[in-house]
Design an enzyme around this catalytic site. Structure first.
Site, PDB file in Angstrom:
ATOM      1  N   GLN A  78       0.846  -1.191   0.000  1.00 18.94           N
ATOM      2  CA  GLN A  78       0.000   0.000   0.000  1.00 18.94           C
ATOM      3  C   GLN A  78       0.879   1.237   0.000  1.00 18.94           C
ATOM      4  O   GLN A  78       1.258   1.747   1.046  1.00 18.94           O
ATOM      5  CB  GLN A  78      -0.948   0.008   1.205  1.00 18.94           C
ATOM      6  CG  GLN A  78      -1.924   1.153   1.111  1.00 18.94           C
ATOM      7  CD  GLN A  78      -2.980   1.138   2.187  1.00 18.94           C
ATOM      8  OE1 GLN A  78      -3.066   0.243   3.005  1.00 18.94           O
ATOM      9  NE2 GLN A  78      -3.800   2.171   2.186  1.00 18.94           N
ATOM     10  N   PHE A  79       1.166   1.724  -1.209  1.00 24.08           N
ATOM     11  CA  PHE A  79       2.083   2.855  -1.322  1.00 24.08           C
ATOM     12  C   PHE A  79       1.499   4.121  -0.711  1.00 24.08           C
ATOM     13  O   PHE A  79       2.235   5.039  -0.358  1.00 24.08           O
ATOM     14  CB  PHE A  79       2.505   3.074  -2.781  1.00 24.08           C
ATOM     15  CG  PHE A  79       1.602   3.985  -3.560  1.00 24.08           C
ATOM     16  CD1 PHE A  79       1.972   5.303  -3.788  1.00 24.08           C
ATOM     17  CD2 PHE A  79       0.389   3.542  -4.071  1.00 24.08           C
ATOM     18  CE1 PHE A  79       1.145   6.152  -4.502  1.00 24.08           C
ATOM     19  CE2 PHE A  79      -0.437   4.370  -4.785  1.00 24.08           C
ATOM     20  CZ  PHE A  79      -0.067   5.687  -5.006  1.00 24.08           C
ATOM     21  N   THR A  80       0.190   4.208  -0.522  1.00 22.49           N
ATOM     22  CA  THR A  80      -0.390   5.420   0.059  1.00 22.49           C
ATOM     23  C   THR A  80       0.049   5.630   1.509  1.00 22.49           C
ATOM     24  O   THR A  80      -0.105   6.735   2.033  1.00 22.49           O
ATOM     25  CB  THR A  80      -1.931   5.415  -0.019  1.00 22.49           C
ATOM     26  OG1 THR A  80      -2.442   4.286   0.683  1.00 22.49           O
ATOM     27  CG2 THR A  80      -2.403   5.386  -1.470  1.00 22.49           C
TER      28      THR A  80
END
Length: 146
Positions: A78-80
């Site tokens: 989850q790059f966010t």
């Protein structure tokens, strides 16, 4: 590297409506990789997650680790988690690792979990995923390591 971990009764991840990973009792991990993160950080997080005593014993005290209960891990990139919301109204992802580096370290993290001897299921890196889980407790922690 940031990990949001949740103690779950069950969790699953789907891509385009197709189930790609699911677990019963265990830990759901959302992993965000940032610029400057290392394999050592991934190894530390994997070891910490597997050994963290967040499951209840007979007395109801958080005293058991994933290996003690025979649980599994569902690891989803989850790059966010690398997002910065300090300025303006749109998050900035300037601190997120480039995709190739993020995938390499995510894969390393998954391998480190497997080397700890626990069953691991995953999502698909960079895919648009639908995640469903039953948070047991709720019990949620945020772990960070550079």
């Amino acid at each position: 590297m940031k990990a949001v971990i949740q103690r779950v009764s069950s969790a699953q991840v789907a891509v385009h409506g197709e189930l790609v990973g699911q677990i019963g009792r265990g830990i759901m991990v959302l992993l965000g990789v940032e610029k400057g993160d290392s394999e050592a950080a991934a190894d530390w997080l994997a070891e910490k997650i597997v050994g963290l005593r967040i499951f209840e014993d007979e007395a109801g005290k958080m005293n058991r680790a994933l290996t003690d209960i025979g649980g599994a891990v569902l690891a989803v990139s989850q790059f966010t988690l690398a997002g910065n919301c300090d300025k303006g109204r749109r998050p900035s992802f300037d601190t997120a690792a480039p995709a190739d580096e993020g995938k390499r370290l995510y894969d390393h993290f998954v391998g480190a979990l497997k080397r700890q001897g626990v069953p691991v299921q995953t999502g698909i890196f960079q895919a648009d995923m639908q995640v469903a889980l039953v948070n047991d407790g709720p019990v949620t922690f945020i772990l960070e390591r550079r």
